[in-house]
Design a protein around this motif. Structure first.
Motif, PDB file in Angstrom:
ATOM      1  N   PHE A 182       2.298   1.811  -3.432  1.00 24.22           N
ATOM      2  CA  PHE A 182       1.295   2.331  -4.362  1.00 24.22           C
ATOM      3  C   PHE A 182       0.940   3.774  -4.024  1.00 24.22           C
ATOM      4  O   PHE A 182       0.717   4.595  -4.910  1.00 24.22           O
ATOM      5  CB  PHE A 182       0.038   1.449  -4.328  1.00 24.22           C
ATOM      6  CG  PHE A 182       0.196   0.164  -5.102  1.00 24.22           C
ATOM      7  CD1 PHE A 182       1.435  -0.230  -5.574  1.00 24.22           C
ATOM      8  CD2 PHE A 182      -0.889  -0.646  -5.358  1.00 24.22           C
ATOM      9  CE1 PHE A 182       1.597  -1.414  -6.284  1.00 24.22           C
ATOM     10  CE2 PHE A 182      -0.740  -1.830  -6.079  1.00 24.22           C
ATOM     11  CZ  PHE A 182       0.506  -2.207  -6.532  1.00 24.22           C
ATOM     12  N   THR A 183       0.858   4.064  -2.730  1.00 21.89           N
ATOM     13  CA  THR A 183       0.534   5.430  -2.322  1.00 21.89           C
ATOM     14  C   THR A 183       1.609   6.407  -2.798  1.00 21.89           C
ATOM     15  O   THR A 183       1.322   7.528  -3.203  1.00 21.89           O
ATOM     16  CB  THR A 183       0.389   5.510  -0.781  1.00 21.89           C
ATOM     17  OG1 THR A 183      -0.538   4.514  -0.374  1.00 21.89           O
ATOM     18  CG2 THR A 183      -0.105   6.871  -0.345  1.00 21.89           C
TER      19      THR A 183
ATOM     20  N   PHE B  70      -6.402   5.004  -3.512  1.00 21.61           N
ATOM     21  CA  PHE B  70      -5.005   4.698  -3.215  1.00 21.61           C
ATOM     22  C   PHE B  70      -4.791   3.249  -2.786  1.00 21.61           C
ATOM     23  O   PHE B  70      -3.906   2.581  -3.251  1.00 21.61           O
ATOM     24  CB  PHE B  70      -4.499   5.605  -2.088  1.00 21.61           C
ATOM     25  CG  PHE B  70      -3.917   6.881  -2.587  1.00 21.61           C
ATOM     26  CD1 PHE B  70      -4.337   7.427  -3.783  1.00 21.61           C
ATOM     27  CD2 PHE B  70      -2.947   7.538  -1.877  1.00 21.61           C
ATOM     28  CE1 PHE B  70      -3.812   8.609  -4.255  1.00 21.61           C
ATOM     29  CE2 PHE B  70      -2.405   8.717  -2.338  1.00 21.61           C
ATOM     30  CZ  PHE B  70      -2.852   9.247  -3.529  1.00 21.61           C
ATOM     31  N   ALA B  71      -5.636   2.783  -1.842  1.00 24.57           N
ATOM     32  CA  ALA B  71      -5.375   1.481  -1.229  1.00 24.57           C
ATOM     33  C   ALA B  71      -5.829   0.351  -2.132  1.00 24.57           C
ATOM     34  O   ALA B  71      -6.980   0.306  -2.566  1.00 24.57           O
ATOM     35  CB  ALA B  71      -6.092   1.401   0.106  1.00 24.57           C
ATOM     36  N   VAL B  72      -4.912  -0.540  -2.466  1.00 26.92           N
ATOM     37  CA  VAL B  72      -5.260  -1.687  -3.292  1.00 26.92           C
ATOM     38  C   VAL B  72      -5.937  -2.756  -2.440  1.00 26.92           C
ATOM     39  O   VAL B  72      -6.935  -3.332  -2.802  1.00 26.92           O
ATOM     40  CB  VAL B  72      -4.002  -2.246  -3.962  1.00 26.92           C
ATOM     41  CG1 VAL B  72      -4.329  -3.547  -4.674  1.00 26.92           C
ATOM     42  CG2 VAL B  72      -3.464  -1.247  -4.958  1.00 26.92           C
ATOM     43  N   GLU B  73      -5.357  -3.004  -1.271  1.00 27.57           N
ATOM     44  CA  GLU B  73      -5.991  -3.931  -0.343  1.00 27.57           C
ATOM     45  C   GLU B  73      -5.998  -3.296   1.026  1.00 27.57           C
ATOM     46  O   GLU B  73      -4.946  -2.855   1.490  1.00 27.57           O
ATOM     47  CB  GLU B  73      -5.205  -5.230  -0.272  1.00 27.57           C
ATOM     48  CG  GLU B  73      -5.630  -6.231  -1.315  1.00 27.57           C
ATOM     49  CD  GLU B  73      -5.030  -7.571  -1.023  1.00 27.57           C
ATOM     50  OE1 GLU B  73      -4.450  -8.157  -1.934  1.00 27.57           O
ATOM     51  OE2 GLU B  73      -5.138  -8.027   0.124  1.00 27.57           O
TER      52      GLU B  73
ATOM     53  N   ASN C 235       0.825  -1.213   0.000  1.00 31.32           N
ATOM     54  CA  ASN C 235       0.000   0.000   0.000  1.00 31.32           C
ATOM     55  C   ASN C 235       0.852   1.253   0.000  1.00 31.32           C
ATOM     56  O   ASN C 235       0.552   2.231  -0.668  1.00 31.32           O
ATOM     57  CB  ASN C 235      -0.922   0.008   1.224  1.00 31.32           C
ATOM     58  CG  ASN C 235      -2.203  -0.742   0.942  1.00 31.32           C
ATOM     59  OD1 ASN C 235      -2.608  -0.882  -0.199  1.00 31.32           O
ATOM     60  ND2 ASN C 235      -2.828  -1.251   1.972  1.00 31.32           N
ATOM     61  N   ARG C 236       1.936   1.218   0.757  1.00 27.67           N
ATOM     62  CA  ARG C 236       2.810   2.392   0.832  1.00 27.67           C
ATOM     63  C   ARG C 236       3.462   2.652  -0.533  1.00 27.67           C
ATOM     64  O   ARG C 236       3.579   3.791  -0.983  1.00 27.67           O
ATOM     65  CB  ARG C 236       3.872   2.159   1.907  1.00 27.67           C
ATOM     66  CG  ARG C 236       4.523   3.443   2.315  1.00 27.67           C
ATOM     67  CD  ARG C 236       5.300   3.328   3.586  1.00 27.67           C
ATOM     68  NE  ARG C 236       6.200   4.459   3.672  1.00 27.67           N
ATOM     69  CZ  ARG C 236       7.349   4.439   4.272  1.00 27.67           C
ATOM     70  NH1 ARG C 236       7.743   3.332   4.866  1.00 27.67           N
ATOM     71  NH2 ARG C 236       8.124   5.487   4.317  1.00 27.67           N
TER      72      ARG C 236
END
Lengths: 189, 263
Positions: A24-25, B63-66, A21-22
């Motif tokens: 991707f963020t 933003f959050a994929v999972e 997530n980080r």
């Protein structure tokens, strides 16, 4: 930055969702802006992002060199941009929308604010008018600050080709912006 | 230099990707080629125009994929459990049963014949007997409702307890993540900020030193100029006084000589 990316990629490959997530963020806004400037359309940009990150998520385990994540990510995003860009009519519709944007009035979103700003609107329109292969090189060089070598790897062309596209792209933009008298304004500010 | 090489080098120069010696050579070449210099300036202006296009901020929701949310927030699980409990409660309430009679499996609702006989009020003949039968049925229903209430209360307490435990775990996880972020900030950002502050202080000291030196130099120059001016003024004044004195003396001598002639 590259070191942090490598660490996050390694952690994500080992199943760390937080690291994923980080990662991707960190990179989502860059890919979003690349696609937004490529299409001048927030919905299209969001779609490109969704496809890109979904693809990255699925194939992350296959990435052998975590240090090459940035190039891999941009290559994936640009490939999706190419695919979407083949829909010429959609591009024409966006262009029409862009030209019909009012210069004044209240903005409701950051995208509208950007498009509403007269100068940004002209630059966006000019970017849409130059050939896609020149546009993508300008976007990656000007806004993503990638090296010529990195762009060449992403696009799978020679470094000299990248420089030639950039040269012709900048010249084409200059002509378009001169027609709008934007360069004179900027020069005299 | 051919056209292609010129383009390549121009792009390298424009984006600062030339080595120091290549850069020097190219700048020398530019000095002899005003047309190329003008083209380069034009490209620099175009780059300046491009910089007027700001970044846009995408919607944070995508933003959050999972989601890394802990299990305590998984509402679907609780919904499924509640529906299952309600279904079981309803089956029990309506006396659902499975009977095997003569090799057949029968799914039935309502009381079994034996049970009906056990709670069946006696054959009613008058009002008293109706009232007694009604009271017996009412007592039976109340007992069942209490059982259901008790079951629900117990289940609810269990759920609440489980939820509290999971919430505590989630909070602990959040605190741990926060602490990790703080530690990372301390380890990575603080030294960088300290370096920047130190660098700024050194720059400011240097600026102050240069400023003081300039001030001292200016002040000395001004002082010397003032002294020279004062000296020049004094010299002029002295000469003026001397001239006037001589003129006065000449006048005096002239007057004295005139009176002598008169005598």
């Amino acid at each position: 930055m590259d070191e942090i990316d490598s660490q996050l990629v390694e952690q994500a490959q080992s199943g760390d969702k937080r690291a994923l997530n980080r990662l991707f963020t960190l990179w989502y806004p860059r890919v979003y802006n690349l696609a937004f400037r490529y299409f001048a359309d927030p919905d299209q940009a969001a779609e490109i992002c969704q496809q890109t990150f979904l693809s990255i998520h699925k194939r992350l385990a296959q990435l052998r060199d975590p240090g090459s994540f940035k190039g891999w990510l941009f290559r994936t995003a640009i490939n999706y941009c190419h695919e979407e860009g083949r829909t010429i009519s959609r591009r024409a519709r966006h262009q029409e929308n862009l030209n019909n944007q009012p210069a004044n009035g209240l903005a409701q979103s950051p995208h509208e604010q950007v498009l509403r700003s007269e100068r940004a609107r002209i630059i966006m329109a000019a970017l849409q008018k130059i050939p896609a292969d020149q546009r993508e090189v300008i976007l990656m060089k000007e806004y993503e600050d990638l090296k010529f070598r990195e762009i060449a790897e992403i696009l799978d062309v020679s470094v000299n080709t990248v420089k030639s596209r950039l040269y012709y792209g900048l010249n084409a933009l200059r002509k378009l912006l001169t027609d709008c008298q934007l360069l004179n304004e900027l020069y005299h500010e | 230099m051919n056209e292609s090489t010129r383009r390549q080098q121009m792009m390298d120069y424009l984006y600062g990707e030339l080595e120091a010696d290549e850069r020097r050579d190219f700048e020398q070449w530019l000095a002899d080629n005003p047309e190329a210099r003008a083209e380069l300036d034009a490209m620099q202006e175009t780059r300046m125009a491009l910089s007027a296009l700001p970044d846009v901020k995408p919607a944070p929701a995508v933003f959050a994929v999972e989601s890394p949310a802990p299990r305590s927030l998984n509402l679907k699980r609780w919904k499924r459990a509640a529906i299952a409990a309600a279904f079981l409660g309803a089956l029990w309430l309506f006396n659902f049963r499975v009977e095997i009679q003569k090799g057949s499996v029968i799914l039935a609702f309502g009381k079994a014949p034996e049970a009906v006989q056990a709670v069946q009020p006696p054959a009613v003949t008058d009002n008293e007997q109706w009232r007694a039968a009604y009271a017996a049925l009412q007592t039976e229903w109340e007992r069942k409702w209490k059982s259901v209430d008790s079951l629900l209360e117990t289940q609810s307490a269990t759920w609440k307890k489980q939820q509290n435990v999971q919430l505590a775990g989630w909070k602990q996880l959040q605190e741990k993540e926060l602490e990790t972020a703080r530690r990372e900030f301390r380890e990575k950002e603080v030294p960088r900020v300290a370096y920047m502050v130190q660098h700024m202080q050194l720059e400011q000291q240097e600026e102050l030193r240069v400023m003081l030196e300039q001030f001292w130099s200016n002040w000395q120059n001004t002082r010397q100029t003032d002294l020279k001016n004062i000296g020049a003024h004094f010299s002029d004044l002295y000469q003026d006084v001397e001239t006037r004195q001589k003129a006065t003396e000449a006048m005096f001598v002239s007057l004295m000589g005139g009176s002598g002639v008169g005598k």
